[in-house]
Design a protein around this motif. Sequence first.
Motif, PDB file in Angstrom:
ATOM      1  N   ASN A  71      -2.950  -9.608  -9.321  1.00  0.00           N
ATOM      2  CA  ASN A  71      -3.951  -9.326  -8.286  1.00  0.00           C
ATOM      3  C   ASN A  71      -3.491  -8.378  -7.178  1.00  0.00           C
ATOM      4  OD1 ASN A  71      -5.779 -11.123  -9.598  1.00  0.00           O
ATOM      5  ND2 ASN A  71      -4.772 -12.850  -8.583  1.00  0.00           N
ATOM      6  N   PHE A  72      -2.319  -7.784  -7.294  1.00  0.00           N
ATOM      7  CA  PHE A  72      -1.908  -6.793  -6.307  1.00  0.00           C
ATOM      8  C   PHE A  72      -2.625  -5.474  -6.580  1.00  0.00           C
ATOM      9  CE2 PHE A  72       1.289  -9.675  -4.940  1.00  0.00           C
ATOM     10  CZ  PHE A  72       1.740  -9.213  -3.713  1.00  0.00           C
ATOM     11  N   ASN A  87       1.814   1.835  -1.829  1.00  0.00           N
ATOM     12  CA  ASN A  87       1.981   0.459  -1.388  1.00  0.00           C
ATOM     13  C   ASN A  87       1.089  -0.460  -2.214  1.00  0.00           C
ATOM     14  OD1 ASN A  87       3.834   1.020   0.708  1.00  0.00           O
ATOM     15  ND2 ASN A  87       2.166   1.632   2.066  1.00  0.00           N
ATOM     16  N   PHE A  88       1.528  -1.696  -2.367  1.00  0.00           N
ATOM     17  CA  PHE A  88       0.763  -2.690  -3.115  1.00  0.00           C
ATOM     18  C   PHE A  88       0.575  -3.914  -2.230  1.00  0.00           C
ATOM     19  CE2 PHE A  88       3.262  -0.192  -6.068  1.00  0.00           C
ATOM     20  CZ  PHE A  88       2.339   0.190  -7.026  1.00  0.00           C
ATOM     21  N   THR A  89      -0.671  -4.319  -2.061  1.00  0.00           N
ATOM     22  CA  THR A  89      -0.980  -5.470  -1.220  1.00  0.00           C
ATOM     23  C   THR A  89      -1.829  -6.476  -1.983  1.00  0.00           C
ATOM     24  OG1 THR A  89      -2.927  -4.330  -0.318  1.00  0.00           O
ATOM     25  CG2 THR A  89      -0.849  -4.120   0.910  1.00  0.00           C
ATOM     26  N   GLY A  95       1.243  -9.845   5.232  1.00  0.00           N
ATOM     27  CA  GLY A  95       2.696  -9.803   5.334  1.00  0.00           C
ATOM     28  C   GLY A  95       3.447  -9.760   4.023  1.00  0.00           C
ATOM     29  N   TYR A  96       2.738  -9.852   2.906  1.00  0.00           N
ATOM     30  CA  TYR A  96       3.387  -9.836   1.592  1.00  0.00           C
ATOM     31  C   TYR A  96       2.977  -8.552   0.889  1.00  0.00           C
ATOM     32  CZ  TYR A  96       4.780 -11.454  -3.106  1.00  0.00           C
ATOM     33  OH  TYR A  96       5.355 -11.580  -4.358  1.00  0.00           O
ATOM     34  N   THR A 181      10.614  -1.414  -2.069  1.00  0.00           N
ATOM     35  CA  THR A 181      10.801  -2.383  -0.992  1.00  0.00           C
ATOM     36  C   THR A 181       9.766  -3.486  -1.109  1.00  0.00           C
ATOM     37  OG1 THR A 181      11.622  -0.661   0.501  1.00  0.00           O
ATOM     38  CG2 THR A 181      10.927  -2.737   1.501  1.00  0.00           C
ATOM     39  N   ALA A 182      10.229  -4.716  -1.210  1.00  0.00           N
ATOM     40  CA  ALA A 182       9.348  -5.881  -1.184  1.00  0.00           C
ATOM     41  C   ALA A 182       9.564  -6.597   0.142  1.00  0.00           C
ATOM     42  CB  ALA A 182       9.661  -6.821  -2.342  1.00  0.00           C
ATOM     43  N   GLN A 183       8.487  -7.073   0.740  1.00  0.00           N
ATOM     44  CA  GLN A 183       8.628  -7.797   1.998  1.00  0.00           C
ATOM     45  C   GLN A 183       7.619  -8.917   2.096  1.00  0.00           C
ATOM     46  OE1 GLN A 183       6.862  -6.142   5.746  1.00  0.00           O
ATOM     47  NE2 GLN A 183       6.937  -4.205   4.620  1.00  0.00           N
ATOM     48  N   CYS A 184       8.022  -9.990   2.779  1.00  0.00           N
ATOM     49  CA  CYS A 184       7.128 -11.105   3.058  1.00  0.00           C
ATOM     50  C   CYS A 184       7.648 -11.826   4.294  1.00  0.00           C
ATOM     51  CB  CYS A 184       7.044 -12.063   1.866  1.00  0.00           C
ATOM     52  SG  CYS A 184       8.544 -13.024   1.569  1.00  0.00           S
ATOM     53  N   LYS A 185       6.878 -12.763   4.798  1.00  0.00           N
ATOM     54  CA  LYS A 185       7.324 -13.561   5.931  1.00  0.00           C
ATOM     55  C   LYS A 185       8.513 -14.407   5.506  1.00  0.00           C
ATOM     56  CE  LYS A 185       2.618 -13.842   7.772  1.00  0.00           C
ATOM     57  NZ  LYS A 185       1.486 -14.756   8.112  1.00  0.00           N
ATOM     58  N   GLU A 186       9.497 -14.500   6.394  1.00  0.00           N
ATOM     59  CA  GLU A 186      10.706 -15.249   6.046  1.00  0.00           C
ATOM     60  C   GLU A 186      10.396 -16.700   5.702  1.00  0.00           C
ATOM     61  OE1 GLU A 186      14.805 -16.530   5.730  1.00  0.00           O
ATOM     62  OE2 GLU A 186      13.573 -14.806   5.179  1.00  0.00           O
TER      63      GLU A 186
END
Length: 212
Positions: A71-72, A87-89, A95-96, A181-186
């Motif tokens: 689903n991204f 970018n992929f959201t 935040g992910y 780069t992958a990012q999410c809330k800690e």
Amino acid sequence: NNNNKNNNNNVVISFPSAQNQSFYPQQQQQQQQRQPPFVAHAEENNLNESQSPLFERIQKDFSYEIRLPPNFQSTNKPLKTHLDEINFTLEGTRGYQYGITVDPIRIRSLRDFGTPEEVAAKIVMAEVNRDGVFEVKLANDPTEDPTTGAYNIDYVSDGKRGKKHFVTRTLVKDGKLFVLTAQCKEEEYYSVDGGGDREMEIGSCVDSFRVR
């Protein structure tokens, strides 16, 4: 202990195998001898291929592929700052996200730029000196894929916008620098409401990134 000093910024970079893992803007620490680079071996992809769509980016002078979580959706930035950037959201989840950039570069391999530890130090210094960032720490020792030569760097950035967990995969091929780069809330990296975590999902996605 395995530390690396960035003389230009007058800051000592410490790795998770050392006692001090945190980095602050303009902080000085005692320099210690750095151990040889840690080498990681590629592991089996944990994502279910039947549920994880394969995204392929095919251009005239480069191409890559990655298996994203379900689903991204891909988006492009309105302001172009790289040769190529996507970018992929995930709709409804803040935040992910994942992002892939491509830029021309003169070096033939990442080793020409530095060891995994040296590249991690550069990434950490760039992040810690961003406006609104209070602290940056490496979550794991940086690793090198012996097959592709890619560097994986895992760090946490704490700032005005909250604490974020970043996982990056960087490699060089045919005069191009590729950065995933992958990012999410800690707080969601190890535990997500409703069960599960992002760690395995992000790790599998990052490992699936291939430049062709």
